[in-house]
Every structure is written in structure tokens, then in C-alpha cells.
Design an enzyme around this catalytic site. Structure first.
Site, PDB file in Angstrom:
ATOM      1  N   TYR A  82      -6.247   6.755   4.086  1.00 24.99           N
ATOM      2  CA  TYR A  82      -6.451   5.707   3.091  1.00 24.99           C
ATOM      3  C   TYR A  82      -5.702   4.424   3.446  1.00 24.99           C
ATOM      4  O   TYR A  82      -6.273   3.334   3.470  1.00 24.99           O
ATOM      5  CB  TYR A  82      -6.016   6.163   1.686  1.00 24.99           C
ATOM      6  N   GLU A 132       0.814  -1.214   0.000  1.00 29.12           N
ATOM      7  CA  GLU A 132       0.000   0.000   0.000  1.00 29.12           C
ATOM      8  C   GLU A 132       0.845   1.260   0.000  1.00 29.12           C
ATOM      9  O   GLU A 132       0.532   2.226  -0.679  1.00 29.12           O
ATOM     10  CB  GLU A 132      -0.966   0.002   1.191  1.00 29.12           C
ATOM     11  N   CYS A 151     -13.603   1.878 -14.760  1.00 32.82           N
ATOM     12  CA  CYS A 151     -14.073   3.253 -14.541  1.00 32.82           C
ATOM     13  C   CYS A 151     -12.870   4.180 -14.360  1.00 32.82           C
ATOM     14  O   CYS A 151     -12.696   4.808 -13.331  1.00 32.82           O
ATOM     15  CB  CYS A 151     -14.969   3.281 -13.309  1.00 32.82           C
ATOM     16  N   CYS A 209     -25.649   3.718 -12.700  1.00 36.49           N
ATOM     17  CA  CYS A 209     -24.714   4.843 -12.589  1.00 36.49           C
ATOM     18  C   CYS A 209     -25.355   6.182 -12.952  1.00 36.49           C
ATOM     19  O   CYS A 209     -25.824   6.372 -14.074  1.00 36.49           O
ATOM     20  CB  CYS A 209     -23.507   4.589 -13.492  1.00 36.49           C
ATOM     21  N   ASP A 264      -9.661   5.671  -1.823  1.00 41.78           N
ATOM     22  CA  ASP A 264      -8.523   6.099  -2.630  1.00 41.78           C
ATOM     23  C   ASP A 264      -9.085   6.835  -3.848  1.00 41.78           C
ATOM     24  O   ASP A 264     -10.289   7.014  -3.976  1.00 41.78           O
ATOM     25  CB  ASP A 264      -7.693   4.886  -3.069  1.00 41.78           C
ATOM     26  N   CYS A 268     -18.958  -2.117 -18.099  1.00 42.36           N
ATOM     27  CA  CYS A 268     -19.081  -1.867 -16.658  1.00 42.36           C
ATOM     28  C   CYS A 268     -20.244  -2.649 -16.057  1.00 42.36           C
ATOM     29  O   CYS A 268     -21.372  -2.580 -16.551  1.00 42.36           O
ATOM     30  CB  CYS A 268     -19.277  -0.378 -16.389  1.00 42.36           C
TER      31      CYS A 268
END
Length: 304
Positions: free
Chosen positions: A132, A49, A205, A221, A150, A215
Site C-alpha cells: 500500500y 503515509e 463510504c 453502486c 488501502d 455519494c
DNA sequence: GAGCCGTGGGG
DNA sequence: TCCCCAAGGCT
């Protein structure tokens, strides 16, 4: 029957459909990244990370492999000089992250008996671990139920729930609350939802050319339904680089990284002409602890 | 809270 | 070519 003490998501809502679609899509389409193996430990997740902060997956992967092979535990990293971490960081960029990871390893040994903490606040207290990264470790390593915000997740949720092309520069309380409200009630499902959203943002995306045609949640959406309106917020600051102190710091540190031990000042003067800027950059590297002065006009990575 | 902190690849 | 950006954090 116990009454809920806080508002619970109602079963059978549109949100449930989103949860299922994202989790199913992730199960079928996620990448087999090195930090997603069954053998991955919490320490490995933390290392990945931090490396992934602002650095693309493809460049992180090989360096990550080296790091976990060489320093499989926080204790292993804490036992070596911080300069070794900086050297092994290679060209990932933002080398202060290497120093912070080393400092985190030390803190984990001193404060947590060598085990990466599970608690969000304890994680957040580690150097280089912000909101995060703390959530990412808690969710990806320990399977907890937290919103993981994030840049990918912010963009996906911003489009799906908010109808916006791109997230705002700074995260608002409302945005955090929206993400929290959208979490599946079930802990294990929430963890899959979080990583699924992130992967969806990375693969489908995307910021530049979203692949709405493939998607899994296109039908739910808001942004897609509205005809994918362009970003209408304030102009975003492009990061300048050429000729900046950042570039100069990068050049100077590369000399130290590629050398065996100490390096004479003359070697540093060779890679940057502007003396004023060069000295300013070197001073800042010394301030950061990325470089140490080991003698008369001699420099080295810390502890090496 | 805006600005700073590296690096390299893709459109 | 140039510009944008890629799993942020810190001051």
C-alpha cells in the site's frame, strides 16, 4: 496508428462516468490536509503515509507537522539517533513505525542519494513500506498510475463493483486485478481517481454509517442497488488490548519517552505489576530495538 | 496466513 | 460500558 498491446478501457463506458464523478467530487469536497499542500515533497508523503498506517488523520496531523519541520529531508532524520524518532512519535501507536521510518531515511541516503525512490520495487524495499505505502508514494508524490489499495479503497470498490458490504480479511489476486482494471487509462486522471476513492471512503463510504444519500457514485453502486445487504463473511477478530503485552509495552515505552535520558528499572516496574509479563514485554522492546540497556538495570531509547 | 504490533475516539 | 475501528506491515 499504433495498435494497443494490452486491453484498453473502452471510451464511453460506465467506468468513465465513475471516474468523472469521483474526480469531480474530490475537487469539490476533499479536505485540506497538511500533506496535500503544494510544497509537500515525496519525503513528506512517505512520512505521512507511514504515520497514517492504522492511525486516524486527526491524531497524525500535529505530529506530522512537527516531524517535517524538524526533519525536512531524509538526511536530516538519518543524522539523529533512532531514539529521537521514537520520542517524537509520541502516542501515535505502533512505535516500530518510527524506527522503520528512521531506517528508511538511512536507506534512502545510502542507496538513493537522499532522494525518495520513484520505483515501486525500490520503495517496497524500504523498511515499513509495504504494498500500500509504496503505491501511495508512487501515486501521491510522483503522480504515477497504480492501484492504491488501502482499507478505504478496498471498501469502496468492494461495494461499487462487487456489491459487498465490507472487504475480505485478506486481499485476493482477483481483487487486485479488479482494482487495476478500474484505473483510468490516463495517468494523471488515474492518480486523482486513486486519491478520490480514498477520500470518498474516508468521508462518505465509511465502514459503519455510509452516507449514500450524498455519494457521487451511488447510482453506479452494486451494493446500493442491492439494498445495502449486511456483511456476510466470517466473523472478524476484535483486537483485544487490556492486560495484553501490547498494553504493557505501551506503558513501558511511555516511561522512556517521557524521561530525559536513561531510566532505572524501578521506574519500569512501577507501571506494570505482573513481573513475568513486564519482563517479557521489556525483552520484546529490546529485541525490536525500541529500547536499549545502557547499564546495570538502566534503560533508554536507542542512542539517547 | 493468522497473529501480533498501540492508542484513542465514536456509536 | 463495551466494542469497533483508523491511509498496514512483518513474521
Amino acid at each position: 496508428m499504433v495498435l494497443p498491446t494490452s486491453p484498453q478501457p473502452v471510451a464511453g463506458t460506465a467506468l468513465d462516468g465513475l471516474h468523472d464523478a469521483v474526480c469531480d467530487w474530490y475537487a469539490a469536497s476533499s479536505r485540506p490536509l497538511p500533506w496535500r499542500r503544494p510544497t509537500t515533497t515525496a519525503w513528506h508523503v512517505l512520512v505521512s503515509e507511514v504515520m497514517l498506517q492504522q492511525t486516524p488523520v486527526d491524531r497524525v496531523a500535529p505530529v506530522y507537522e512537527e516531524w517535517i519541520a524538524r526533519w525536512p529531508t531524509p538526511r536530516a532524520l538519518a543524522e539523529v539517533a533512532p531514539g529521537e524518532a521514537v520520542r517524537a512519535w509520541g502516542r501515535l501507536g505502533y512505535p516500530r513505525r518510527a524506527l522503520r521510518l528512521h531506517a528508511s531515511a538511512t536507506a534512502i541516503c545510502e542507496r538513493h542519494d537522499g532522494e525518495v525512490p520513484r520505483d515501486l520495487e525500490a520503495l517496497r524495499a524500504l523498511p515499513g513500506v509495504g504494498e500500500y505505502t509504496a503505491a501511495a508514494v508512487a501515486v501521491f508524490a510522483y503522480g504515477q498510475r497504480h492501484a492504491v489499495l488501502d482499507t478505504n479503497v478496498r471498501r469502496v470498490l468492494g461495494r461499487v463493483l462487487g456489491g459487498d458490504a465490507l472487504p475480505a480479511a485478506t486481499m485476493s489476486v482477483a481483487e487486485r486485478e479488479r482494482a487495476r482494471s478500474a484505473l483510468p487509462a490516463d495517468t494523471a486522471t488515474a492518480a486523482r481517481w486513486s486519491i478520490g476513492l480514498m477520500e470518498l471512503g474516508a468521508l462518505v463510504c465509511t465502514a459503519r454509517a455510509p452516507a449514500c444519500s450524498v455519494c457521487p457514485i451511488r447510482d453506479g453502486c452494486r451494493w446500493h442497488a442491492a439494498g445495502r445487504p449486511a456483511y456476510d463473511g466470517p466473523a472478524r477478530r476484535g483486537q483485544t488490548y487490556a492486560g495484553t503485552d501490547r498494553q504493557c509495552r505501551g506503558r513501558l515505552l511511555a516511561v522512556l519517552r517521557d524521561a530525559e535520558g536513561a531510566v532505572p528499572g524501578s521506574a519500569l516496574r512501577q507501571v506494570w505489576d505482573d513481573a513475568t509479563q513486564r519482563e517479557r514485554a521489556l525483552d520484546s522492546l529490546l529485541d525490536d530495538g525500541l529500547v536499549v540497556n545502557v547499564g546495570d538495570d538502566e534503560y533508554a531509547l536507542p542512542g539517547t
